[in-house]
Write an enzyme that holds these catalytic residues in place. Sequence first.
Site, PDB file in Angstrom:
ATOM      1  N   HIS A  87      41.741  35.783  63.691  1.00  0.00           N
ATOM      2  CA  HIS A  87      41.073  36.418  64.832  1.00  0.00           C
ATOM      3  C   HIS A  87      40.948  35.434  65.990  1.00  0.00           C
ATOM      4  O   HIS A  87      41.080  34.224  65.811  1.00  0.00           O
ATOM      5  CB  HIS A  87      39.664  36.894  64.437  1.00  0.00           C
ATOM      6  CG  HIS A  87      39.669  38.146  63.622  1.00  0.00           C
ATOM      7  ND1 HIS A  87      39.867  38.141  62.267  1.00  0.00           N
ATOM      8  CD2 HIS A  87      39.492  39.444  63.974  1.00  0.00           C
ATOM      9  CE1 HIS A  87      39.824  39.397  61.809  1.00  0.00           C
ATOM     10  NE2 HIS A  87      39.594  40.208  62.831  1.00  0.00           N
ATOM     11  N   LYS A 119      35.125  35.419  67.981  1.00  0.00           N
ATOM     12  CA  LYS A 119      34.535  36.259  66.937  1.00  0.00           C
ATOM     13  C   LYS A 119      33.322  35.528  66.355  1.00  0.00           C
ATOM     14  O   LYS A 119      33.356  34.332  66.117  1.00  0.00           O
ATOM     15  CB  LYS A 119      35.577  36.536  65.844  1.00  0.00           C
ATOM     16  CG  LYS A 119      35.082  37.476  64.775  1.00  0.00           C
ATOM     17  CD  LYS A 119      36.210  37.934  63.877  1.00  0.00           C
ATOM     18  CE  LYS A 119      35.694  38.769  62.724  1.00  0.00           C
ATOM     19  NZ  LYS A 119      34.918  39.939  63.136  1.00  0.00           N
TER      20      LYS A 119
END
Length: 263
Positions: free
Chosen positions: A153, A157
Amino acid sequence: MINVLVNGAGGRMGSEVVRAVHAEKDMTVVAAVDPGHAGEDVGQVTGLGNLGITIAPDLETGLANAKVDVVVDFTNPSVIFENARKVVSKGVHMVIGTTGLTAEQREELSEMAAKTGSHILIAPNFCMGAVLLMKVSEEIARYMPDVEIIELHHNHKYDAPSGTAKLTAEKIARARQTAPAEDMTRESLPGVRGGKYEGVTIHSVRLPGYVAHQEVLFGGYGETLTLRHDSLNRQSFMPGVILAVRKVSDHPGLTYGLENYLE
Ligand code: NAD
């Protein structure tokens, strides 16, 4: 017409939800909440032009401002439990994309919902491809129990591992019919082998440039099988969110995972 309140409406996912709901014929944004954008018009914040809906600073105000059928929440893990308690206590349905709710918190929300009549969907991933990846992983794990997950990611995040990786691991752990082979490696650098969740090793990569990606690697004798899913932009989550808003009223109680809404 389904009346939707978008919580976290000024955020990256929230603004995408505002645009997606606005584009549908059978649902409409009636309220928006985001302390980071309170007082601004939600249409201005999301690039739709003036919609005449002022973003409220908190859920209490947002829920009081309009008749709301469904709250869609994309906020952050530190506030999601309190948000959900407020919505569920009012008997309003809720679609939760925010990650970070623990199993105990889900249980508490489920008990509350049984009393108030609120329906809740918690989906760690609204992307259809990712939901299908989980389903297929579950099937493969029945026959290939040796498996590790790599999730990748963007570096903004909040949490690691991702909710999708944890749900995939839970499904794999339940589906495995035999124990995985023993891992003989001893780490000389702590954490280098990733973390274990439900007995499944997960590796979390965080780098600028990524959106949301997951690989599930199965190893067998003389063979490997790798599945990979890539969410290339945040629009990829919207068909799942719209489906959830449409179907939440048909599913009483708390549902965990969008796959439960697929016929
Ligand atoms: P973001 O930081 O861009 O947006 C979050 C927004 O929530 C911000 O605008 C912030 O001001 C607002 N906010 C903070 N506290 C609030 C509160 N108490 N009430 C209302 N609004 C509040 O984050 P993002 O990238 O949009 O991600 C939001 C969440 O969604 C994260 O938990 C992320 O992991 C999750 N997510 C889930 C999926 C999925 O498919 N389930 C997909 C992508 C992201």
